[in-house]
Scaffold this motif. Sequence first.
Motif, mmCIF file in Angstrom:
data_model
loop_
_atom_site.group_PDB
_atom_site.id
_atom_site.type_symbol
_atom_site.label_atom_id
_atom_site.label_comp_id
_atom_site.label_asym_id
_atom_site.label_seq_id
_atom_site.Cartn_x
_atom_site.Cartn_y
_atom_site.Cartn_z
ATOM 1 N N TRP A 95 0.837 -1.208 0.000
ATOM 2 C CA TRP A 95 0.000 0.000 0.000
ATOM 3 C C TRP A 95 0.861 1.244 0.000
ATOM 4 O O TRP A 95 0.663 2.170 -0.795
ATOM 5 N N PHE A 96 1.855 1.289 0.889
ATOM 6 C CA PHE A 96 2.730 2.458 0.964
ATOM 7 C C PHE A 96 3.543 2.624 -0.313
ATOM 8 O O PHE A 96 3.718 3.734 -0.810
ATOM 9 N N PHE A 100 3.285 5.986 -2.528
ATOM 10 C CA PHE A 100 4.515 6.760 -2.661
ATOM 11 C C PHE A 100 4.891 6.922 -4.131
ATOM 12 O O PHE A 100 5.239 8.020 -4.580
ATOM 13 N N GLY A 352 -1.584 6.813 8.272
ATOM 14 C CA GLY A 352 -0.724 6.138 7.308
ATOM 15 C C GLY A 352 -0.310 7.061 6.185
ATOM 16 O O GLY A 352 0.858 7.100 5.776
ATOM 17 N N VAL A 356 3.695 8.278 7.627
ATOM 18 C CA VAL A 356 4.727 7.417 7.045
ATOM 19 C C VAL A 356 5.431 8.081 5.858
ATOM 20 O O VAL A 356 6.675 8.132 5.818
ATOM 21 N N PRO A 357 4.708 8.613 4.858
ATOM 22 C CA PRO A 357 5.426 9.279 3.757
ATOM 23 C C PRO A 357 6.225 10.495 4.217
ATOM 24 O O PRO A 357 7.292 10.772 3.666
#
Length: 662
Positions: A95-96, A100, A352, A356-357
């Motif tokens: 997902w990340f 990204f 999230g 996170v990014p």
Amino acid sequence: MTNSQKTLSGAVLLPVFIPTVIITLLLIVGTLSNPELAGEAFKSALSWMTETFGWFYMLATAIFLVFMVCIGFSSWGNIRLGPDHADPEYSFPAWFAMLFSAGYGIALLFFGVAEPVLHFSQPPNATAETIDAAREAMQIAYFHWGLHIWGIYGLMGLVLAYFAFRHGLPLSVRSALYPLIGDRIYGPIGHTVDVFAILGTLFGLATTLGLSVTQINAGLHYLWEGIPISTTVQVIAIGLITLAAIASVVAGMDKGVKNLSILNMGLAVFIMVIVFFVGPSIHILDAFVQNTGAYLSNIVGRTFNLQAYTQSDWIGNWTLFIFAWTIAWAPFVGLFIAKISRGRTIRQFIFGVLAVPTIFTFLWFSIFGDTALYLIMEQGKDVLIGEVQADHSVALFQFYDLLPWSTFLSVVTVFLIITFFVTSSDSGSLVVDSLASGGALETPIWQRVFWASLEGVIAATLLLAGGLSALQTMSVLAAFPFAIIMLLAAVGLWRALVIEGHREASVEAAAVPGRAFSREGSWRKRLSTLFKFPGQAKVSHFIKEVVVPAMEEVQKELAIHDWKANITTQENGVTFQLEHDDKLDFFYQVLATEHQIPEAHSDKSNYDTHWQADVYIRNGALGYELYGCSKDEVIRDLIDQLEQYFNFVDAAPGQLPWNTVS
């Protein structure tokens, strides 16, 4: 109008497709006919927009971020983007990697070295090439690529995912306005919103693709001096890589975009690790901690700083451009993030997307930006400043030239830029295609190929018209109308979330386990169900022979009262859905689901799991099952839920987010 009538097909939606194509083609033809005049017009438009509406871009960006944080910390954060029993479709790493790659992987490669060096040499509020200038350079880079841009992307993604997966509306930007204008999203207003969304996406993608090919050209020239840095080479690169994007977009989401995104993420981390260890590692860690603390301390002041008393054009060339570019790209990234976020809670989604990014971005700028400044200040490599000022796109490769393994790093980076390019193009094509088809998730291949090709044509045209300045201008202009749409979408989401609390309390008021059993019937029958652990076959047979006939009885009776009910059988259950004009559908579902044997009974069973006939409304399970009930008891339970539904609808007429505004 019923939902079946409102459903939009997989073919193109002509009221959206035709205006978008006409506007785009007019821009392309006009630009190619006189590139010099077009370039001057773009420059004048950019100056006027940033001077007149710079305050609006900054204020809107601040509102988006504050709104997201407030929603994340509220009780609404527990709401799932989909039914309450839904699980995320993708693992967190996948997902990340996808968000990204789609979001701004190319931007980090382009600006990771260039922006800190440029701000160090020409700081807006410090003496150039000093320690204060270095601190300010890193603070500006953190601010430009931190929480604010992910607040923009996240808001759009959250709105779309909520209305699509929670309330069954099309996965399209128009759905964000449903709480405000109701069924009119299916008319001219909705079509106009999606046209703006597509145009913003196309020009945002064109900007990103333009950045990519200039950097690819610089990398190829660095590796092979016989390849010149020219617009011709860049246009050829756009054509070749667009062909690769077409191949990926034909492959689809899971085979194309997902695999490319994971590859991108792996290569990006690989490059980061190498630069970290060959660079000043301890200094990087110290700078990361210090810069992060300074960023958090000064975030409010920087958010509202428009340099009102200095009247500098710096803010327009940097901050406003980056935020406007992000807003213009928000329909694409937001819809793409929404597509891959089904099953996550709102809180998981928000933090999230925000945290996170942002942490990854800060690490990236610390490793690349602080290392570049360290080389300049501590090792006297100030030649890097002049090279970056002369051509931003060569910054990363000139930076590598000052490190060990420079050729190897350059080769890997050129390949990474290409894969980022392909990922952005094909994921953007999937999103634009979905928007042009009214939110359809599956569309013909020719449509995806058409949009991927058109993105390449736009990028090439704007490069011919004036390079990055033309791309920058179109991003800023395209962002203005969409910023207004996003503000309205935030209001609509807030309104829908307020109502959801009332709806859940009303519809689930009677959700007591075992209540479906007849009040006059045997309590022994209800007690016996506590010791029954049927298998899948028995539960499926119960649904087919008891639940479906019960639903059919209610369906016939409702038809007498001019209410249309649809019964849809699935592989593991059956759904009863009620339609009536402008009201949200009543949704009652019975599914055969697998559960663990209760611990108290595990020693008396030969199996680890058993099956239940669980009851669900649109948003999730009601906490009880029907297995063992008679047909009359199932009918009684269904009518009880209908009664709760009607009580809720009647209690707040005109206040429900799914009602049509008359």
